[in-house]
Scaffold this motif. Structure first.
Motif, mmCIF file in Angstrom:
data_model
loop_
_atom_site.group_PDB
_atom_site.id
_atom_site.type_symbol
_atom_site.label_atom_id
_atom_site.label_comp_id
_atom_site.label_asym_id
_atom_site.label_seq_id
_atom_site.Cartn_x
_atom_site.Cartn_y
_atom_site.Cartn_z
ATOM 1 N N GLY A 1 11.082 -11.340 10.293
ATOM 2 C CA GLY A 1 12.017 -10.950 10.871
ATOM 3 C C GLY A 1 12.978 -10.750 9.213
ATOM 4 N N SER A 2 14.331 -9.861 9.514
ATOM 5 C CA SER A 2 15.550 -9.646 8.717
ATOM 6 C C SER A 2 16.299 -9.151 8.801
ATOM 7 C CB SER A 2 14.635 -8.877 7.391
ATOM 8 O OG SER A 2 15.778 -8.847 6.237
ATOM 9 N N PRO A 3 17.399 -10.129 7.950
ATOM 10 C CA PRO A 3 18.849 -9.182 9.003
ATOM 11 C C PRO A 3 19.040 -7.996 8.789
ATOM 12 C CG PRO A 3 19.474 -11.300 7.553
ATOM 13 C CD PRO A 3 17.887 -10.705 7.349
ATOM 14 N N PHE A 4 18.209 -7.360 7.740
ATOM 15 C CA PHE A 4 18.132 -5.985 7.465
ATOM 16 C C PHE A 4 17.350 -5.295 8.230
ATOM 17 C CE2 PHE A 4 17.500 -2.338 4.071
ATOM 18 C CZ PHE A 4 18.248 -1.676 4.417
ATOM 19 N N PRO A 5 18.099 -4.559 8.823
ATOM 20 C CA PRO A 5 16.927 -3.332 10.243
ATOM 21 C C PRO A 5 15.839 -2.637 9.096
ATOM 22 C CG PRO A 5 19.286 -2.929 10.649
ATOM 23 C CD PRO A 5 18.935 -3.547 9.668
ATOM 24 N N GLY A 6 16.564 -1.896 7.823
ATOM 25 C CA GLY A 6 15.740 -1.156 7.688
ATOM 26 C C GLY A 6 15.089 -1.558 6.611
ATOM 27 N N ILE A 7 15.117 -2.629 6.624
ATOM 28 C CA ILE A 7 13.515 -3.583 5.331
ATOM 29 C C ILE A 7 12.510 -3.050 5.316
ATOM 30 C CG2 ILE A 7 12.967 -5.366 7.172
ATOM 31 C CD1 ILE A 7 13.052 -7.501 4.627
ATOM 32 N N ASN A 8 11.646 -2.604 6.016
ATOM 33 C CA ASN A 8 10.212 -1.944 5.762
ATOM 34 C C ASN A 8 10.894 -0.092 5.082
ATOM 35 O OD1 ASN A 8 8.966 -4.541 6.408
ATOM 36 N ND2 ASN A 8 8.600 -3.622 8.194
ATOM 37 N N ARG A 9 11.565 -0.031 5.047
ATOM 38 C CA ARG A 9 11.793 1.668 5.006
ATOM 39 C C ARG A 9 12.423 1.859 3.840
ATOM 40 N NH1 ARG A 9 14.539 1.820 10.413
ATOM 41 N NH2 ARG A 9 16.595 1.966 9.022
ATOM 42 N N HIS A 10 12.440 0.845 2.637
ATOM 43 C CA HIS A 10 13.101 0.940 1.371
ATOM 44 C C HIS A 10 11.731 0.237 0.360
ATOM 45 C CE1 HIS A 10 16.824 2.541 2.670
ATOM 46 N NE2 HIS A 10 16.475 1.696 3.591
ATOM 47 N N GLY A 11 10.229 0.257 0.950
ATOM 48 C CA GLY A 11 9.624 -0.725 -0.629
ATOM 49 C C GLY A 11 9.081 -2.183 -0.183
ATOM 50 N N PRO A 12 8.467 -2.374 -1.413
ATOM 51 C CA PRO A 12 8.401 -3.295 -1.276
ATOM 52 C C PRO A 12 8.644 -4.772 -1.669
ATOM 53 C CG PRO A 12 6.547 -2.364 -2.636
ATOM 54 C CD PRO A 12 7.378 -1.752 -1.895
ATOM 55 N N ALA A 13 9.924 -3.826 -2.534
ATOM 56 C CA ALA A 13 11.109 -5.010 -3.389
ATOM 57 C C ALA A 13 12.207 -4.895 -2.969
ATOM 58 C CB ALA A 13 12.068 -3.963 -4.241
ATOM 59 N N ALA B 1 0.847 -1.092 0.566
ATOM 60 C CA ALA B 1 0.059 -0.215 0.052
ATOM 61 C C ALA B 1 1.130 1.474 -0.100
ATOM 62 C CB ALA B 1 -0.625 -0.032 1.136
ATOM 63 N N PRO B 2 0.427 2.118 -1.142
ATOM 64 C CA PRO B 2 0.053 2.194 -2.068
ATOM 65 C C PRO B 2 0.272 1.123 -2.868
ATOM 66 C CG PRO B 2 0.881 3.657 -2.448
ATOM 67 C CD PRO B 2 1.524 3.150 -1.008
ATOM 68 N N PRO B 3 -0.499 0.559 -3.851
ATOM 69 C CA PRO B 3 0.284 -0.265 -4.841
ATOM 70 C C PRO B 3 1.844 -0.248 -5.726
ATOM 71 C CG PRO B 3 -2.405 -0.696 -5.277
ATOM 72 C CD PRO B 3 -1.796 0.788 -4.462
ATOM 73 N N VAL B 4 2.038 -1.327 -6.068
ATOM 74 C CA VAL B 4 3.577 -1.098 -7.156
ATOM 75 C C VAL B 4 3.450 -2.090 -8.155
ATOM 76 C CG1 VAL B 4 6.173 -0.820 -6.515
ATOM 77 C CG2 VAL B 4 5.375 -0.721 -4.842
ATOM 78 N N ASN C 1 -0.950 -5.321 -5.197
ATOM 79 C CA ASN C 1 -1.179 -4.600 -3.932
ATOM 80 C C ASN C 1 -1.184 -5.591 -2.465
ATOM 81 O OD1 ASN C 1 -3.220 -6.343 -4.253
ATOM 82 N ND2 ASN C 1 -4.670 -5.316 -4.335
ATOM 83 N N ARG C 2 -0.356 -6.865 -3.601
ATOM 84 C CA ARG C 2 -0.077 -8.318 -2.015
ATOM 85 C C ARG C 2 1.442 -8.460 -3.034
ATOM 86 N NH1 ARG C 2 -5.356 -10.028 -1.630
ATOM 87 N NH2 ARG C 2 -6.842 -10.108 0.607
ATOM 88 N N LEU C 3 1.750 -9.203 -1.901
ATOM 89 C CA LEU C 3 3.638 -9.458 -2.528
ATOM 90 C C LEU C 3 3.228 -10.725 -1.355
ATOM 91 C CD1 LEU C 3 5.484 -9.722 0.805
ATOM 92 C CD2 LEU C 3 5.659 -6.895 0.347
ATOM 93 N N ALA C 4 4.539 -12.226 -2.138
ATOM 94 C CA ALA C 4 4.774 -13.404 -0.789
ATOM 95 C C ALA C 4 6.230 -13.424 -0.805
ATOM 96 C CB ALA C 4 4.029 -14.153 -2.359
ATOM 97 N N GLY C 5 6.692 -14.308 -0.059
ATOM 98 C CA GLY C 5 7.423 -14.556 0.145
ATOM 99 C C GLY C 5 7.793 -16.346 1.729
ATOM 100 N N PRO C 6 8.553 -16.978 1.423
ATOM 101 C CA PRO C 6 8.700 -18.026 1.352
ATOM 102 C C PRO C 6 8.204 -18.474 3.603
ATOM 103 C CG PRO C 6 10.796 -17.885 0.892
ATOM 104 C CD PRO C 6 9.922 -16.479 0.620
ATOM 105 N N ILE C 7 7.891 -19.464 4.396
ATOM 106 C CA ILE C 7 8.163 -19.753 4.892
ATOM 107 C C ILE C 7 8.501 -21.031 5.415
ATOM 108 C CG2 ILE C 7 6.822 -20.084 7.148
ATOM 109 C CD1 ILE C 7 4.547 -18.654 5.681
ATOM 110 N N PHE C 8 9.938 -21.421 5.331
ATOM 111 C CA PHE C 8 10.721 -22.467 5.831
ATOM 112 C C PHE C 8 10.090 -23.925 6.706
ATOM 113 C CE2 PHE C 8 13.494 -19.257 4.048
ATOM 114 C CZ PHE C 8 13.966 -19.928 2.323
ATOM 115 N N ALA C 9 10.070 -24.605 6.517
ATOM 116 C CA ALA C 9 9.511 -25.633 7.865
ATOM 117 C C ALA C 9 10.144 -25.869 8.808
ATOM 118 C CB ALA C 9 9.812 -27.020 6.193
ATOM 119 N N ASP C 10 11.597 -25.423 9.419
ATOM 120 C CA ASP C 10 12.693 -25.223 10.361
ATOM 121 C C ASP C 10 12.085 -24.219 10.729
ATOM 122 O OD1 ASP C 10 13.998 -23.329 8.496
ATOM 123 O OD2 ASP C 10 15.189 -24.281 8.419
#
Length: 260
Positions: free
Chosen positions: A138-150, A62-65, A69-78
């Motif tokens: 979670g991400s190793p990159f603390p700024g992950i949510n400040r740089h857009g969905p890509a 939001a807003p769409p890019v 208007n949605r994105l996807a990422g994997p969830i690992f079994a472990d």
């Protein structure tokens, strides 16, 4: 050749940082300019990680890019935990970490890989269970949510675990959009909402994922989990925190946050 190098650099860095539990103070390499480029990085990282995928998280853009208007990422079994008791979910110190209350929908069968368009009804028919749960973002990159969905997409959609709570009995006849959801951290309420504000709701998230994965040529198996989006928001957490999500006053799922 340049494009391949640009995909490989962040992919290798994120895979290694997650493997070692090491924070990355800056985005490692060139930030993808489009969502397609970001998914190319994610695909490269998946190939490098060689970890079994048990599900996929769906998040809102939001807003769409790029028309999405949605994105996807994997969830690992472990990183999938049974919500029985209070499982400890590790996060990377110095990175990004958050907790999200989510409906978790399970696919009953593998969808037709050649089918690229679904109605809500067709998507719903492929679901055989609805559970309540907590996504640990979670991400190793603390700024992950400040740089857009890509950037979010490039690092596995910012997923770092999933807590599968109780089955939501009666979901087949219920309107999930009417169920109030609250999330508390260390006993304090930090979010309250319903899925009525989330585009076309949890089954719409499944529809998006079915279409999206068919376009990417990634097969979905029976039993795949779909974490359908943060109902109450994205709530930062850190080691030592205790998270609880309540769904319709009937089902509760909890976890604690630890350090990786």
């Amino acid at each position: 050749m340049t494009q391949i190098v640009e995909q490989a650099t962040p992919a290798r860095a994120f895979v290694e940082a997650r493997r070692t539990g090491t924070a990355l103070p800056h985005f490692p390499g060139v930030i993808p300019a489009t969502l397609d480029q970001a998914y190319a990085v994610q695909d490269k990282a998946l190939a490098l990680a060689r970890r079994r995928v048990a599900g996929w998280k769906v998040g809102r853009i939001a807003p769409p890019v790029d028309g999405q208007n949605r994105l996807a990422g994997p969830i690992f079994a472990d990183q999938v935990a049974d919500g029985e008791g209070v499982p400890a979910m590790p996060v990377i110190a110095g990175g990004f970490a958050a907790a999200e209350a989510e409906f978790l929908l399970r696919l009953a069968a593998a969808p037709d890989p050649a089918k690229t368009r679904y109605t809500i009804e067709e998507a719903r028919a492929l679901v055989d269970a609805v559970h309540v749960g907590i996504e640990v973002a979670g991400s190793p990159f603390p700024g992950i949510n400040r740089h857009g969905p890509a950037v979010t997409i490039a690092d596995f959609g910012n997923n770092n675990g999933l807590v599968v709570g109780p089955l939501a009995d009666g979901w087949q006849e219920a309107d999930l959009d009417a169920w109030p959801v609250t999330l508390t951290i260390n006993g304090a309420e930090v979010g309250r909402a319903t899925t009525a504000t989330m585009l076309d709701g949890p089954f719409g998230a499944v529809r998006f994922l079915l279409e999206h994965m068919a376009r990417r040529g990634i097969a979905l198996d029976a039993g795949t989990w779909v974490s359908t989006g943060a109902v109450t928001g994205v709530h930062p957490v850190g080691p030592g925190d205790r998270v609880a999500a309540d769904f319709d006053g009937r089902w509760t799922v909890e976890c604690s946050i630890g350090a990786s």
